[in-house]
Write a protein that holds these residues in place. Structure first.
Motif, mmCIF file in Angstrom:
data_model
loop_
_atom_site.group_PDB
_atom_site.id
_atom_site.type_symbol
_atom_site.label_atom_id
_atom_site.label_comp_id
_atom_site.label_asym_id
_atom_site.label_seq_id
_atom_site.Cartn_x
_atom_site.Cartn_y
_atom_site.Cartn_z
ATOM 1 N N TRP A 91 0.832 -1.203 0.000
ATOM 2 C CA TRP A 91 0.000 0.000 0.000
ATOM 3 C C TRP A 91 0.864 1.250 0.000
ATOM 4 O O TRP A 91 0.592 2.208 -0.730
ATOM 5 C CB TRP A 91 -0.940 0.019 1.206
ATOM 6 N N ALA A 92 1.925 1.265 0.822
ATOM 7 C CA ALA A 92 2.809 2.437 0.874
ATOM 8 C C ALA A 92 3.441 2.693 -0.493
ATOM 9 O O ALA A 92 3.558 3.849 -0.925
ATOM 10 C CB ALA A 92 3.878 2.244 1.944
ATOM 11 N N ARG A 93 3.837 1.619 -1.182
ATOM 12 C CA ARG A 93 4.422 1.761 -2.523
ATOM 13 C C ARG A 93 3.384 2.326 -3.500
ATOM 14 O O ARG A 93 3.674 3.221 -4.291
ATOM 15 C CB ARG A 93 4.952 0.420 -3.004
ATOM 16 N N GLU A 94 2.162 1.794 -3.455
ATOM 17 C CA GLU A 94 1.108 2.286 -4.353
ATOM 18 C C GLU A 94 0.755 3.744 -4.046
ATOM 19 O O GLU A 94 0.513 4.532 -4.962
ATOM 20 C CB GLU A 94 -0.145 1.413 -4.236
ATOM 21 N N LEU A 95 0.724 4.091 -2.773
ATOM 22 C CA LEU A 95 0.469 5.489 -2.406
ATOM 23 C C LEU A 95 1.563 6.390 -2.961
ATOM 24 O O LEU A 95 1.286 7.492 -3.444
ATOM 25 C CB LEU A 95 0.365 5.635 -0.891
ATOM 26 N N GLY A 96 2.812 5.920 -2.901
ATOM 27 C CA GLY A 96 3.918 6.693 -3.465
ATOM 28 C C GLY A 96 3.740 6.935 -4.952
ATOM 29 O O GLY A 96 3.991 8.037 -5.451
ATOM 30 N N ALA A 97 3.297 5.911 -5.663
ATOM 31 C CA ALA A 97 3.070 6.056 -7.106
ATOM 32 C C ALA A 97 1.932 7.042 -7.385
ATOM 33 O O ALA A 97 2.039 7.876 -8.297
ATOM 34 C CB ALA A 97 2.762 4.695 -7.724
ATOM 35 N N LEU A 98 0.863 6.965 -6.604
ATOM 36 C CA LEU A 98 -0.258 7.901 -6.790
ATOM 37 C C LEU A 98 0.176 9.337 -6.514
ATOM 38 O O LEU A 98 -0.182 10.259 -7.261
ATOM 39 C CB LEU A 98 -1.426 7.537 -5.863
ATOM 40 N N ILE A 99 0.950 9.526 -5.452
ATOM 41 C CA ILE A 99 1.427 10.875 -5.117
ATOM 42 C C ILE A 99 2.331 11.401 -6.226
ATOM 43 O O ILE A 99 2.222 12.563 -6.623
ATOM 44 C CB ILE A 99 2.151 10.870 -3.756
ATOM 45 N N ARG A 100 3.211 10.552 -6.737
ATOM 46 C CA ARG A 100 4.109 10.958 -7.812
ATOM 47 C C ARG A 100 3.320 11.375 -9.051
ATOM 48 O O ARG A 100 3.641 12.362 -9.709
ATOM 49 C CB ARG A 100 5.071 9.810 -8.122
ATOM 50 N N GLU A 101 2.243 10.632 -9.374
ATOM 51 C CA GLU A 101 1.408 10.973 -10.532
ATOM 52 C C GLU A 101 0.724 12.321 -10.351
ATOM 53 O O GLU A 101 0.658 13.126 -11.270
ATOM 54 C CB GLU A 101 0.330 9.909 -10.738
#
Length: 126
Positions: free
Chosen positions: A7-17
């Motif tokens: 989840w933390a990794r996916e949140l990082g990707a969403l924030i980066r987008e």
């Protein structure tokens, strides 16, 4: 990799987008330069992409990728490639033990540090 880490990794990707820059896993969203408006946009993407029904307020209650990832995972284990959402996520629950503590080598950001970071981010966005 645990569900919370996924989840933390996916949140990082969403924030980066949405925001255009990376936020370290243990850093507060606000200390990293995210605004409330950006967090609402990240929340919208999270809801749309993962079909979760968590309220936007979880970003303020669990203000880092690790804290929010642990909350969303709810301590459940899951097979690779899936991201479970804890039952009642965002409605009830408490932060995992020790959550919100900073690592011993992390420094506190002053108001001036945050202003400087925001200024650099604005310049980088152009």
């Amino acid at each position: 990799m645990t569900p919370a880490q996924r989840w933390a990794r996916e949140l990082g990707a969403l924030i980066r987008e949405v925001a255009g820059f990376d936020v370290p896993p243990m850093t507060s969203f606000f200390d990293a330069g995210l605004t409330s408006v950006l967090l609402v946009a990240v929340h919208r993407r999270l809801v749309d992409q993962f079909r979760t029904d968590v309220p936007v307020t979880v970003f303020f209650k669990y203000p880092s990728r690790c804290a929010l990832g642990a909350f969303l995972a709810g301590g459940q284990s899951a097979p690779d490639g899936t991201l479970p959402v804890a039952s009642g996520a965002g409605v009830t629950g408490s932060a995992p033990e020790g959550e919100g503590e900073r690592s011993p080598d992390a420094r506190r950001w002053s108001a001036q540090d945050r202003r400087d970071l925001r200024s650099r981010l604005r310049q980088r966005k152009g």
